[in-house]
Design a protein around this motif. Structure first.
Motif, short mmCIF file in Angstrom:
data_model
loop_
_atom_site.label_atom_id
_atom_site.label_comp_id
_atom_site.label_asym_id
_atom_site.label_seq_id
_atom_site.Cartn_x
_atom_site.Cartn_y
_atom_site.Cartn_z
N ILE A 64 0.86 -1.18 0.00
CA ILE A 64 0.00 0.00 0.00
C ILE A 64 0.91 1.24 0.00
O ILE A 64 1.84 1.35 0.80
N ILE A 65 0.61 2.16 -0.90
CA ILE A 65 1.46 3.35 -1.05
C ILE A 65 1.60 4.11 0.26
O ILE A 65 2.71 4.52 0.63
N GLY A 66 0.52 4.30 1.00
CA GLY A 66 0.59 5.02 2.27
C GLY A 66 1.53 4.35 3.26
O GLY A 66 2.27 5.04 3.98
N ASP A 67 1.51 3.03 3.31
CA ASP A 67 2.40 2.30 4.21
C ASP A 67 3.87 2.50 3.83
O ASP A 67 4.73 2.69 4.69
N VAL A 68 4.13 2.44 2.52
CA VAL A 68 5.50 2.64 2.04
C VAL A 68 5.97 4.05 2.40
O VAL A 68 7.07 4.23 2.93
N LEU A 69 5.14 5.05 2.16
CA LEU A 69 5.53 6.43 2.45
C LEU A 69 5.69 6.68 3.94
O LEU A 69 6.57 7.46 4.34
N ASP A 70 4.86 6.05 4.76
CA ASP A 70 4.99 6.22 6.21
C ASP A 70 6.33 5.67 6.71
O ASP A 70 6.97 6.28 7.55
N MET A 71 6.72 4.51 6.18
CA MET A 71 7.97 3.89 6.62
C MET A 71 9.19 4.49 5.94
O MET A 71 10.27 4.55 6.54
N TYR A 72 9.03 4.89 4.68
CA TYR A 72 10.16 5.37 3.88
C TYR A 72 9.78 6.63 3.12
O TYR A 72 9.57 6.60 1.90
N PRO A 73 9.67 7.77 3.80
CA PRO A 73 9.24 9.00 3.12
C PRO A 73 10.16 9.41 1.97
O PRO A 73 9.73 10.08 1.03
N GLU A 74 11.40 8.96 2.01
CA GLU A 74 12.34 9.30 0.95
C GLU A 74 11.97 8.66 -0.39
O GLU A 74 12.50 9.04 -1.44
N THR A 75 11.04 7.71 -0.38
CA THR A 75 10.63 7.07 -1.63
C THR A 75 9.67 7.94 -2.44
O THR A 75 9.41 7.65 -3.61
N ALA A 76 9.16 9.01 -1.87
CA ALA A 76 8.20 9.87 -2.56
C ALA A 76 8.73 10.34 -3.91
O ALA A 76 7.99 10.41 -4.89
N GLU A 77 10.00 10.65 -3.98
CA GLU A 77 10.59 11.14 -5.23
C GLU A 77 10.41 10.14 -6.37
O GLU A 77 10.25 10.54 -7.52
N HIS A 78 10.40 8.85 -6.07
CA HIS A 78 10.24 7.84 -7.11
C HIS A 78 8.79 7.79 -7.61
O HIS A 78 8.55 7.53 -8.79
N PHE A 79 7.85 8.05 -6.72
CA PHE A 79 6.45 8.13 -7.13
C PHE A 79 6.24 9.39 -7.99
O PHE A 79 5.58 9.34 -9.02
N PHE A 80 6.81 10.50 -7.55
CA PHE A 80 6.70 11.74 -8.32
C PHE A 80 7.30 11.58 -9.71
O PHE A 80 6.77 12.10 -10.69
N ALA A 81 8.40 10.88 -9.80
CA ALA A 81 9.12 10.73 -11.07
C ALA A 81 8.29 10.03 -12.15
O ALA A 81 8.53 10.25 -13.34
N ILE A 82 7.33 9.22 -11.74
CA ILE A 82 6.50 8.55 -12.75
C ILE A 82 5.11 9.19 -12.86
O ILE A 82 4.21 8.61 -13.45
N GLY A 83 4.95 10.38 -12.29
CA GLY A 83 3.72 11.12 -12.46
C GLY A 83 2.70 10.97 -11.36
O GLY A 83 1.58 11.44 -11.49
N MET A 84 3.07 10.33 -10.26
CA MET A 84 2.14 10.20 -9.14
C MET A 84 2.30 11.40 -8.22
O MET A 84 3.02 11.35 -7.22
N HIS A 85 1.62 12.48 -8.57
CA HIS A 85 1.76 13.72 -7.81
C HIS A 85 0.68 13.87 -6.74
O HIS A 85 0.62 14.89 -6.06
N CYS A 86 -0.18 12.89 -6.60
CA CYS A 86 -1.32 12.97 -5.67
C CYS A 86 -1.08 12.14 -4.42
O CYS A 86 -2.01 11.54 -3.87
#
Length: 64
Positions: free
Chosen positions: A8-30
């Motif tokens: 689940i994206i929220g779980d990944v971001l909660d544990m590893y906030p530094e991964t957000a840049e990888h989501f942004f890089a493929i167009g997941m800006h929400c």
């Protein structure tokens, strides 16, 4: 935690906030949207037309 396409994206971001840049890089800006945080990586990749396995590999590399 090993990230998979079923993570689940929220779980990944909660544990590893530094991964957000990888989501942004493929167009997941929400990422702050409650709906987006509840999606699996695979579901989000389908919506954004990107390869889930490639994103998962990048995310796991980032948290290694």
């Amino acid at each position: 935690m090993t990230i998979t396409k079923d993570s689940i994206i929220g779980d990944v971001l909660d544990m590893y906030p530094e991964t957000a840049e990888h989501f942004f890089a493929i167009g997941m800006h929400c990422l702050g949207c409650p709906a987006a945080r509840g999606e699996t990586i695979e579901q989000a990749c389908q919506v954004h037309g990107t390869n889930a396995e490639e994103l998962v590999a990048k995310l796991n590399e980032a948290i290694a």
